[in-house]
Enzyme design. Structure first.
Site, mmCIF file in Angstrom:
data_model
loop_
_atom_site.group_PDB
_atom_site.id
_atom_site.type_symbol
_atom_site.label_atom_id
_atom_site.label_comp_id
_atom_site.label_asym_id
_atom_site.label_seq_id
_atom_site.Cartn_x
_atom_site.Cartn_y
_atom_site.Cartn_z
ATOM 1 C CB CYS A 114 37.739 26.354 49.200
ATOM 2 S SG CYS A 114 37.719 27.879 48.614
ATOM 3 C CG HIS A 247 37.252 28.890 53.362
ATOM 4 N ND1 HIS A 247 38.521 28.860 53.458
ATOM 5 C CD2 HIS A 247 36.621 29.492 51.987
ATOM 6 C CE1 HIS A 247 38.992 29.092 52.116
ATOM 7 N NE2 HIS A 247 37.740 29.805 51.183
ATOM 8 C CG ASN A 277 40.129 32.060 49.856
ATOM 9 O OD1 ASN A 277 41.009 31.070 49.766
ATOM 10 N ND2 ASN A 277 39.153 31.992 49.081
HETATM 11 O O1 UT7 Z 1 37.407 30.694 48.434
HETATM 12 C C1 UT7 Z 1 36.582 30.128 47.784
HETATM 13 C C2 UT7 Z 1 35.195 31.458 47.691
HETATM 14 N N1 UT7 Z 1 34.681 32.402 47.188
HETATM 15 C C3 UT7 Z 1 34.446 33.359 47.851
HETATM 16 O O2 UT7 Z 1 33.588 32.832 48.920
HETATM 17 C C4 UT7 Z 1 34.809 35.459 47.966
HETATM 18 C C5 UT7 Z 1 33.515 35.343 47.284
HETATM 19 N N2 UT7 Z 1 33.049 36.786 47.130
HETATM 20 C C6 UT7 Z 1 33.446 37.527 47.394
HETATM 21 O O3 UT7 Z 1 34.364 37.641 48.426
HETATM 22 C C7 UT7 Z 1 33.610 39.353 46.664
HETATM 23 O O4 UT7 Z 1 31.526 38.804 45.767
HETATM 24 C C8 UT7 Z 1 33.894 39.167 46.210
HETATM 25 C C9 UT7 Z 1 35.010 40.150 46.975
HETATM 26 C C10 UT7 Z 1 35.361 38.878 45.382
HETATM 27 C C11 UT7 Z 1 33.614 41.055 45.552
HETATM 28 O O5 UT7 Z 1 33.157 42.465 46.321
HETATM 29 P P1 UT7 Z 1 32.221 42.547 45.347
HETATM 30 O O6 UT7 Z 1 30.849 43.543 46.818
HETATM 31 O O7 UT7 Z 1 30.439 40.627 45.012
HETATM 32 O O8 UT7 Z 1 32.222 43.277 44.443
HETATM 33 P P2 UT7 Z 1 31.926 43.199 42.945
HETATM 34 O O9 UT7 Z 1 32.509 41.835 42.307
HETATM 35 O O10 UT7 Z 1 30.393 43.102 42.619
HETATM 36 O O11 UT7 Z 1 32.324 44.494 41.875
HETATM 37 C C12 UT7 Z 1 31.729 45.497 42.642
HETATM 38 C C13 UT7 Z 1 33.412 47.234 41.831
HETATM 39 C C14 UT7 Z 1 33.365 46.690 40.029
HETATM 40 O O12 UT7 Z 1 33.493 48.027 39.693
HETATM 41 P P3 UT7 Z 1 31.810 48.036 39.051
HETATM 42 O O13 UT7 Z 1 31.615 47.334 37.666
HETATM 43 O O14 UT7 Z 1 30.658 48.107 40.431
HETATM 44 O O15 UT7 Z 1 32.236 50.151 39.092
HETATM 45 C C15 UT7 Z 1 34.133 45.681 40.072
HETATM 46 O O16 UT7 Z 1 34.973 45.902 38.544
HETATM 47 O O17 UT7 Z 1 34.062 46.520 42.334
HETATM 48 C C16 UT7 Z 1 35.570 46.687 40.496
HETATM 49 N N3 UT7 Z 1 37.058 45.434 41.814
HETATM 50 C C17 UT7 Z 1 38.079 46.749 42.045
HETATM 51 N N4 UT7 Z 1 37.789 47.576 42.609
HETATM 52 C C18 UT7 Z 1 39.044 47.650 43.158
HETATM 53 C C19 UT7 Z 1 36.498 44.128 41.224
HETATM 54 N N5 UT7 Z 1 37.942 44.161 41.711
HETATM 55 C C20 UT7 Z 1 38.450 44.794 42.409
HETATM 56 C C21 UT7 Z 1 39.617 45.533 42.566
HETATM 57 N N6 UT7 Z 1 39.720 46.685 43.438
HETATM 58 N N7 UT7 Z 1 40.554 44.262 43.137
#
Ligand code: UT7
Length: 320
Positions: A114, A247, A277
């Site tokens: 990225c 980005h 992204n």
């Molecule tokens: O380009 C390179 C750099 N990349 C980035 O900068 C990405 C950085 N990270 C992020 O943008 C965020 O961490 C994410 C968008 C990837 C995830 O957001 P989050 O608020 O950190 O969510 P999480 O991973 O903690 O997941 C929260 C919940 C989980 O369920 P439980 O364990 O709380 O029951 C996941 O299983 O959301 C669930 N979940 C989803 N639910 C519906 C994860 N993906 C999805 C989905 N749809 N697509």
């Protein structure tokens, strides 16, 4: 007067197939509400048959050349940032070169995921300043849809395909062009964002794996640090910046980074809602969007920044 690399044209390209969150929710256990709330993403473009990293890059490059009023033969250097090349080798930059009808110039790919466009821009800028070329094409192009695990809802909803390009021209000027850039890498974080395959390890292409929460935490800190660093090197303060072109990984990262720097959100270019992204393509895609809709104008002070797998991160300051 100093020899500097001035941005004289921008261009971008997106695959024809635009996919909404609702369409994704038909094949993956997710919802429009979750994706919008956690990321700000509403749509992304997904490459179809015949659309590759090199074809998208070529289309973006053609538009950048047209905007600059430069013919392909004038280009002496092509640096293409990508983590999803058409072939393991040769470099996709050479496919772009041939498609543009250029028979001899310097052409190579840069891999910093990225942050790839920031790495490519810095390399090209230094080569132009060093006299290796008078005109350079700097491109970010990706087809991440081809390395996504479509069974993994935590990653497959986040990425899209596309390309962005700009033309650099060597000019003797005091204050236009790329004023400073800073790059970083810390390979200790390999396991937080990586592809689980490779030519020299598994002999396969592999799929993208990410521990999103941890990447998020590092992203905000690293981006704020490198933005402060590069502005310091350029001798400018955050309140002099007209536009931040970041980005586009997550709207919440853009908001948190701007807040840390005390920058009003209205000065941050946001395209993550439309493109998701697109890795190395996201910064030049966002730049071209804001140039074409008239927000970024000649004379504006702009800051480009990115962070991604490696980890790698970097930023550049330019007078447009
Ligand atoms: O380009 C390179 C750099 N990349 C980035 O900068 C990405 C950085 N990270 C992020 O943008 C965020 O961490 C994410 C968008 C990837 C995830 O957001 P989050 O608020 O950190 O969510 P999480 O991973 O903690 O997941 C929260 C919940 C989980 O369920 P439980 O364990 O709380 O029951 C996941 O299983 O959301 C669930 N979940 C989803 N639910 C519906 C994860 N993906 C999805 C989905 N749809 N697509």
């Amino acid at each position: 007067m100093t020899r500097r690399s001035v941005i004289v044209g921008t261009g971008s390209a997106l695959p024809a197939n635009r996919v909404t969150n609702a369409q994704l929710a038909e094949r993956v256990d997710t919802s429009d509400e979750w994706i919008v709330e956690r990321t700000g993403i509403r749509t992304r473009h997904i490459a179809g048959d015949g659309e590759t990293t090199a074809t998208l890059a070529t289309e973006a490059a053609r538009k950048a050349l047209a905007a600059a009023g430069i013919s392909p033969e004038q280009i002496g250097l092509i640096v293409l940032a990508t983590a999803t090349p058409d072939q393991t080798f040769p470099a996709s930059a050479t496919r772009v070169q041939t498609a543009l009808g250029i028979n001899d110039c310097i052409a190579f790919d840069v891999a910093a995921v990225c942050t790839g466009f920031l790495y490519a821009l810095s390399v090209a800028d230094n080569m132009v300043k060093g006299g290796m070329a008078d005109y350079a094409l700097v491109i970010g192009s990706e087809t991440f849809s081809r390395i996504l695990d479509w069974e993994d809802r935590a990653t497959c909803v986040l990425f899209g395909d596309g390309a962005g390009a700009l033309v650099l021209q060597a000019q003797d000027t005091e204050d236009r062009g790329i004023l400073a850039s800073r790059l970083h890498a810390d390979g200790r974080h390999n396991d937080l964002l990586y592809v689980d395959g490779g030519v020299s390890t598994t002999g396969t292409v592999g799929k993208l794996r990410m521990k999103g929460k941890e990447v998020f935490r590092h992203a905000v800190v690293n981006l704020a640090d490198v933005l402060n660093e590069v502005l310091g090197v350029a001798g400018h303060s955050a309140d002099e910046v007209d536009w931040v072109v970041p980005h586009q990984a997550n709207k919440r990262i853009l908001d948190a980074t701007a807040k840390k720097l005390g920058l009003p959100p209205e000065r941050v270019i946001v395209t993550v809602d439309q493109h998701a992204n697109t890795s190395a393509a996201s910064v030049p895609l966002a730049l071209d969007t804001a140039v074409r809709d008239g927000r970024i104008k000649q004379g504006d002070l702009i800051v480009l920044e990115a962070m991604g797998g490696g980890f790698t991160w970097g930023a550049a300051v330019a007078r447009f």
